[in-house]
Write a protein that holds these residues in place. Structure first.
Motif, PDB file in Angstrom:
ATOM      1  N   LEU B  66       0.783  -1.233   0.000  1.00 56.48           N
ATOM      2  CA  LEU B  66       0.000   0.000   0.000  1.00 56.48           C
ATOM      3  C   LEU B  66       0.822   1.294   0.000  1.00 56.48           C
ATOM      4  O   LEU B  66       0.543   2.196  -0.786  1.00 56.48           O
ATOM      5  N   LEU B  67       1.811   1.369   0.875  1.00 58.40           N
ATOM      6  CA  LEU B  67       2.404   2.682   1.141  1.00 58.40           C
ATOM      7  C   LEU B  67       3.195   3.241  -0.031  1.00 58.40           C
ATOM      8  O   LEU B  67       3.247   4.457  -0.204  1.00 58.40           O
ATOM      9  N   ALA B  68       3.806   2.369  -0.831  1.00 61.89           N
ATOM     10  CA  ALA B  68       4.547   2.848  -1.998  1.00 61.89           C
ATOM     11  C   ALA B  68       4.018   2.144  -3.241  1.00 61.89           C
ATOM     12  O   ALA B  68       3.602   0.999  -3.176  1.00 61.89           O
ATOM     13  N   ASN B  69       4.034   2.855  -4.344  1.00 60.39           N
ATOM     14  CA  ASN B  69       3.675   2.265  -5.638  1.00 60.39           C
ATOM     15  C   ASN B  69       4.977   1.976  -6.377  1.00 60.39           C
ATOM     16  O   ASN B  69       5.683   2.897  -6.770  1.00 60.39           O
ATOM     17  N   GLY B  70       5.293   0.706  -6.521  1.00 62.51           N
ATOM     18  CA  GLY B  70       6.568   0.286  -7.084  1.00 62.51           C
ATOM     19  C   GLY B  70       6.848   0.797  -8.489  1.00 62.51           C
ATOM     20  O   GLY B  70       7.994   0.790  -8.930  1.00 62.51           O
ATOM     21  N   VAL B  71       5.802   1.246  -9.179  1.00 59.65           N
ATOM     22  CA  VAL B  71       6.012   1.768 -10.540  1.00 59.65           C
ATOM     23  C   VAL B  71       6.733   3.118 -10.481  1.00 59.65           C
ATOM     24  O   VAL B  71       7.565   3.431 -11.327  1.00 59.65           O
TER      25      VAL B  71
END
Lengths: 234, 104
Positions: B66-71
């Protein structure tokens, strides 16, 4: 044909979307509350614009974990038609139904304006009847519509012809000056590989009435209605 | 209770127009040496976990889910061992209990 228009806390385009669909012959639209898992047998799910869950953390980040999205992901996997506009596009990217992400507009402005987009393919369920190369005029209204994907994902998108709409000028020229938000390759809308999930930043529901300045949005709804029932869940 | 401090930052390849604007503002304020500014998010999370390792693994999962968007984002975090705080709390509890039994 039955459309389900998803409503999250903070969604703002759901009523406009249902109103637009009410003017389309053969279309029926019902709201789908974010806490519901039952899609009520709809033929097409629409994720409308707005600020789901206040856009907290990232646009679409919280909406992606809502109960209704679990069903939408399953529906899409079965070939069901899903159209996400604006915040809906952001949710589809967060949910992994579409590649890439939408980040802050490069100009840091919230852009609310009429926008020309060129149709890149007429063989998706969302664009049948719109000619490839045809220019549509559809409003945009967003602060975070800057499409980004890593180079590999971007070249896959282009190779698979997954880019459906690009920002352009009134003549259809895809140029940097016509790009309202800095999106890579002027991307305004993409489909998944299978072609049954479309995400686009423009708002088709805002140009579905001649009295409000345009009817190009109706072309998308008409295309969806043209999709044979069998192909909808192929 | 442990405290995790999570930093979420835009990936180096992602343009950060906010950072660029702040960099310009700093330059125009006379901070001529400012070469680049990147803007991310800072999250402070209080969590219950039976060990540091468990806390770290939980926070890692939170970041990925949730906390980071790997893209578009990278993340890093640290977790306070919090043993000192817990020991202090335990000692205070023990003292209070002793106090109560003394009264009884």
């Amino acid at each position: 044909m039955k459309f389900g228009v998803v409503v999250f806390p903070g969604t703002w385009s759901d009523r406009d979307m249902r109103l637009a669909l009410s003017g389309v012959e053969g279309a029926e639209a019902i709201p789908l509350w974010h806490k519901e898992r039952d899609l009520n047998g709809v033929d097409c799910v629409i994720l409308p614009g707005g600020f789901s869950y206040g856009d907290y953390l990232r646009t679409g980040a919280i909406a992606r974990f809502s109960p209704v999205l679990e069903s939408v992901v399953e529906f899409a996997a079965q070939g069901g038609l899903v159209l996400g506009s604006c915040n809906g596009f952001q949710v589809l990217c967060e949910a992994g139904l579409l590649p890439g992400a939408l980040v802050r507009n490069a100009n840091l402005e919230f852009r609310c304006q009429w926008q020309h987009i060129v149709c890149e393919r007429d063989d998706t369920p969302f664009t049948q009847g719109i000619r490839t190369g045809e220019v549509l005029r559809i409003p945009i209204s967003h602060g975070e519509g800057n499409y980004v994907a890593d180079p590999a994902a971007l070249s896959r998108l282009e190779q698979n012809r997954q880019v459906v709409f690009r920002y352009c000028d009134s003549r259809g020229l895809v140029e940097a000056e016509a790009n309202p938000n800095g999106s890579q390759h002027n991307i305004a809308g993409i489909v998944n590989e299978r072609g049954n999930v479309l995400g686009m930043m423009p708002h088709p529901e805002r140009c579905a009435d001649a009295d409000l300045g345009g009817v190009d949005g109706l072309r998308l709804f008409a295309a969806i209605l043209r999709t044979p029932a069998g192909a909808r869940m192929a | 209770m442990r405290t995790a401090r999570v930093l979420v930052t835009p990936k180096p390849v992602i343009n950060d127009p906010q950072g660029a604007t702040v960099k310009q503002a700093l330059n125009s304020l006379g901070f001529a040496g400012v070469h680049e500014v990147r803007i991310g998010k800072y999250l402070e999370i209080q969590l219950q976990a039976s060990s540091d390792a468990e806390a770290r693994s939980e926070v890692e999962q939170m970041c990925r889910k949730l906390l980071a968007n790997g893209v578009i984002e990278d993340f890093r975090f640290d977790v306070d061992p919090a043993e000192e705080a817990e020991k202090a709390a335990a000692a205070a509890d023990a003292k209070a209990a002793q106090g109560r039994s003394g009264e009884g």
